[in-house]
Scaffold this motif. Structure first.
Motif, short mmCIF file in Angstrom:
data_model
loop_
_atom_site.label_atom_id
_atom_site.label_comp_id
_atom_site.label_asym_id
_atom_site.label_seq_id
_atom_site.Cartn_x
_atom_site.Cartn_y
_atom_site.Cartn_z
N LYS A 163 -5.59 3.95 10.38
CA LYS A 163 -6.68 3.35 9.60
C LYS A 163 -7.19 4.32 8.54
N LYS A 164 -7.16 5.63 8.86
CA LYS A 164 -7.64 6.63 7.91
C LYS A 164 -6.76 6.70 6.66
N TYR A 165 -5.46 6.45 6.83
CA TYR A 165 -4.53 6.56 5.71
C TYR A 165 -4.23 5.24 5.01
N LEU A 166 -4.67 4.12 5.57
CA LEU A 166 -4.44 2.83 4.91
C LEU A 166 -5.30 2.70 3.66
N ARG A 167 -4.81 1.92 2.68
CA ARG A 167 -5.54 1.75 1.42
C ARG A 167 -6.51 0.58 1.54
N GLY A 168 -7.45 0.68 2.42
CA GLY A 168 -8.42 -0.40 2.60
C GLY A 168 -7.83 -1.56 3.39
N GLU A 169 -8.52 -2.68 3.36
CA GLU A 169 -8.08 -3.88 4.08
C GLU A 169 -6.86 -4.50 3.38
N ALA A 170 -5.98 -5.07 4.18
CA ALA A 170 -4.79 -5.73 3.63
C ALA A 170 -5.18 -6.99 2.86
N ALA A 171 -4.41 -7.32 1.83
CA ALA A 171 -4.70 -8.50 1.01
C ALA A 171 -4.38 -9.78 1.79
N ASN A 172 -5.17 -10.83 1.57
CA ASN A 172 -4.94 -12.12 2.21
C ASN A 172 -3.91 -12.90 1.38
N LEU A 173 -2.67 -12.94 1.89
CA LEU A 173 -1.56 -13.54 1.14
C LEU A 173 -1.38 -15.02 1.41
N GLU A 174 -2.11 -15.55 2.38
CA GLU A 174 -1.93 -16.97 2.73
C GLU A 174 -2.41 -17.90 1.63
N GLU A 175 -3.38 -17.44 0.82
CA GLU A 175 -3.95 -18.31 -0.21
C GLU A 175 -3.09 -18.36 -1.47
N LEU A 176 -2.09 -17.48 -1.57
CA LEU A 176 -1.24 -17.45 -2.76
C LEU A 176 -0.25 -18.61 -2.76
N LYS A 177 -0.09 -19.25 -3.91
CA LYS A 177 0.85 -20.37 -4.04
C LYS A 177 2.19 -19.92 -4.63
N ASP A 178 2.17 -18.85 -5.41
CA ASP A 178 3.40 -18.33 -6.01
C ASP A 178 4.22 -17.62 -4.94
N LYS A 179 5.37 -18.18 -4.57
CA LYS A 179 6.16 -17.62 -3.48
C LYS A 179 6.75 -16.26 -3.84
N LYS A 180 7.15 -16.10 -5.09
CA LYS A 180 7.75 -14.84 -5.52
C LYS A 180 6.72 -13.70 -5.44
N LEU A 181 5.53 -13.94 -5.97
CA LEU A 181 4.47 -12.94 -5.91
C LEU A 181 4.07 -12.65 -4.47
N LYS A 182 4.03 -13.70 -3.66
CA LYS A 182 3.66 -13.53 -2.26
C LYS A 182 4.66 -12.64 -1.53
N GLY A 183 5.95 -12.83 -1.82
CA GLY A 183 6.98 -12.01 -1.19
C GLY A 183 6.91 -10.56 -1.64
N GLN A 184 6.68 -10.35 -2.95
CA GLN A 184 6.58 -8.99 -3.47
C GLN A 184 5.39 -8.24 -2.86
N LEU A 185 4.23 -8.92 -2.77
CA LEU A 185 3.05 -8.28 -2.19
C LEU A 185 3.22 -8.02 -0.69
N ALA A 186 3.95 -8.91 0.00
CA ALA A 186 4.19 -8.71 1.43
C ALA A 186 5.03 -7.45 1.65
N VAL A 187 6.05 -7.27 0.81
CA VAL A 187 6.89 -6.05 0.91
C VAL A 187 6.05 -4.81 0.62
N ARG A 188 5.18 -4.89 -0.40
CA ARG A 188 4.34 -3.76 -0.75
C ARG A 188 3.38 -3.40 0.39
N GLU A 189 2.76 -4.41 1.02
CA GLU A 189 1.84 -4.16 2.14
C GLU A 189 2.59 -3.54 3.32
N ASP A 190 3.84 -3.97 3.53
CA ASP A 190 4.65 -3.41 4.61
C ASP A 190 4.93 -1.93 4.36
N LEU A 191 5.23 -1.60 3.10
CA LEU A 191 5.48 -0.20 2.74
C LEU A 191 4.24 0.65 2.95
#
Length: 534
Positions: A29-57
């Motif tokens: 928790k100390k090293y995380l960049r704040g709270e994770a983004a809420n990706l469920e509300e996104l309609k753009d599938k491509k953007l949603k996938g890119q942000l999911a990969v970024r959050e995983d990294l």
């Protein structure tokens, strides 16, 4: 339910799995960049996938950093913790010496040399070696791990300051007329006559530059690898002996007698920043290791903490200091007279308060205080010699051997010297915001030409047209009148772009003037303004 693991072979009880997991999650928790983004509300599938990969990294990086902290950084720093109504600044050095181990208690000592002082000090970046310089010409090099004297020499003239170069093999001493460079054996290697009578020395380790300020207010930068004088500037603010280097960006700061602090780099004739810090002369200044905080002290008995990102005062403390220094963990030491006060930001809110204090023998005049890297030790140079006291929580408990190794061997030192020379930064990289290095420079707006310059350009274009020879035509079309008419047309064509530009500028200025006339009226009456044609 908490389960425990047992090691039957060794007969030992290992720590519970649940406790290890909870501790690791807390570090993640100390090293995380704040709270994770809420990706469920996104309609753009491509953007949603890119942000999911970024959050995983981000999650993987935080977990790797947490594991590194747990297994590779085992030591933890700690401060003095009072009980009840007890105050940390009332705890004496004798009480601390009774509680610490034998190795740490050896760092409490007083070296009394009344005939050679006052003394100034400097430590190597790894905290292993110390150079001490007495005003009466005494230079000493000490190994702080076993407190053994490596070499001492008597130069038989005034010594105002001393500074290590890239490692303990070379150090510079500011003597009566010129600064000199000596090696570890006390042999004089160079006399830097171009610097003059130097008052303060600083070494920029990432750029291999030796910076000095002399008694005439001249600032010099010399490259110690090639011997080239990189810069020589007159500061224009008179004599000063207050000089520090910002470890974050390599900018040199000078405290002036008119209360200003000026910041310099070797590629600029004028100061990068000139800020009024005090209403009286600046007596001391120091930079926090992160480079974003600066502490200054003035003769009007005020110590100020500055945020260099906004150039604004964060805190004003009462008192005067002849010397200031920040530790690796952010403690601030202030020395004046025979009294040393250590202030700390223990809450993490950039609000400094009194943490510890120490009184020297009455009559000792403190000249310099300097924290030792990777140790909870403060070195004090004073009029009767030098001393060392324990300041719990001042040093970084874990060292990175790639940055500074207090236990490095001669082979490791050679390899580090070669590596640092290969990584040497040019003087052009010194700037207030080093994150701009490597970015694209913005295109500069085209400067508007003056009226005289436009007229000169038009005259040059007309002269160039007049000099051209007209093509000879057939009989009847080569009359002098027709040739003159043709030349007039060519000159008119050459003038046209300049005339059109002049008309455009006049139209633009007319519109601006009209707009300003309208805006001068109250907003409620602007719609009734008469639109006069010009």
């Amino acid at each position: 339910m908490v389960t425990e693991q047992k090691d039957d072979a060794a007969g030992k009880t290992l720590p519970p799995v649940q406790e290890i997991s909870d501790e690791l999650d807390a570090k993640v928790k100390k090293y995380l960049r704040g709270e994770a983004a809420n990706l469920e509300e996104l309609k753009d599938k491509k953007l949603k996938g890119q942000l999911a990969v970024r959050e995983d990294l981000y999650g993987k990086a935080a977990r790797a950093a947490a594991k590194t902290e747990k297994w590779l950084l085992p030591s933890e720093g700690g401060y003095l913790e009072p009980e009840g109504i007890e105050k940390t600044w009332r705890i004496k050095q004798e009480a601390i010496a009774r509680e610490v181990d034998i190795l740490s208690s050896r760092n409490q000592y007083d070296i009394v040399l009344p005939d050679l002082g006052p003394y100034t000090l400097d430590f190597t970046p790894n905290g292993r070696y110390m150079a001490a310089a007495g005003r009466k010409g005494h230079l000493a090099l000490v190994d702080m791990r076993n407190l053994s004297l490596i070499k001492e020499i008597q130069v038989r003239e005034t010594v105002r300051d001393v500074a290590f170069l890239h490692n303990e093999l070379f150090f510079a001493a500011a003597q009566k007329k010129y600064p000199y460079i000596y090696n570890r054996d006390g042999t004089e290697l160079h006399c830097l006559k171009e610097h003059g009578a130097v008052l303060r020395l600083q070494f920029l380790k990432n750029h291999f530059l030796l910076a000095s300020i002399n008694k005439y207010g001249q600032l010099h930068y010399q490259d110690v690898t090639t011997g080239e004088m990189v810069a020589n500037y007159r500061t224009g603010s008179g004599r000063t002996d207050v000089m520090e280097v910002n470890p974050y960006n390599g900018v040199v700061a000078l405290g002036q007698s008119n209360g200003t602090v000026t910041m310099w780099k070797p590629t600029s004739v004028n100061p990068l920043v000139k800020m009024l810090c005090h209403h009286g002369p600046v007596s001391a200044l120091a930079f926090h290791p992160n480079g974003h905080l600066m502490a200054t002290s003035g003769k009007e008995r005020k110590i100020k903490i500055w945020d260099l990102r906004k150039f604004d005062v964060l805190q004003t403390l009462p008192g005067q200091a002849k010397t200031l220094n920040f530790s690796q963990k952010g403690l601030l030491a202030a020395g004046t007279g025979s009294f040393v006060q250590i202030m700390g930001d223990l809450s993490g809110s950039q609000n400094y308060s009194r943490y510890m204090s120490h009184s020297m023998v009455k009559g000792y005049q403190i000249g310099k205080v300097l924290f030792r890297s990777y140790e909870d030790v403060l070195g004090i140079g004073h009029s009767m010699g030098w001393s060392s006291i324990l300041i719990p929580g001042s040093g970084e408990p874990n060292f990175d051997s790639w940055v500074a190794n207090p236990f490095e061997t001669s082979k490791q030192r050679r390899e580090k010297e070669v590596r640092s020379l290969l990584d040497k930064l040019p003087p052009e990289t010194i700037m207030l915001d080093p994150t701009k290095v490597g970015t694209v420079k913005e295109a500069r707006k085209k400067e508007k030409l003056t009226k005289k310059e436009i007229e000169d350009e038009m005259e040059a274009a007309i002269e160039a047209v007049k000099a051209t020879d007209l093509k000879k035509k057939t009989k009847g079309r080569n009359k002098p009148s027709k040739r003159a008419k043709k030349k007039k047309e060519i000159i008119k064509r050459a003038k046209r772009p300049f005339v059109e530009q002049q008309i455009e500028e006049q139209e633009l200025s007319r519109k601006k003037r009209k707009l300003s006339q309208v805006t001068d009226m109250p907003k409620s009456l602007q719609r009734f303004a008469r639109k006069t044609g010009t």
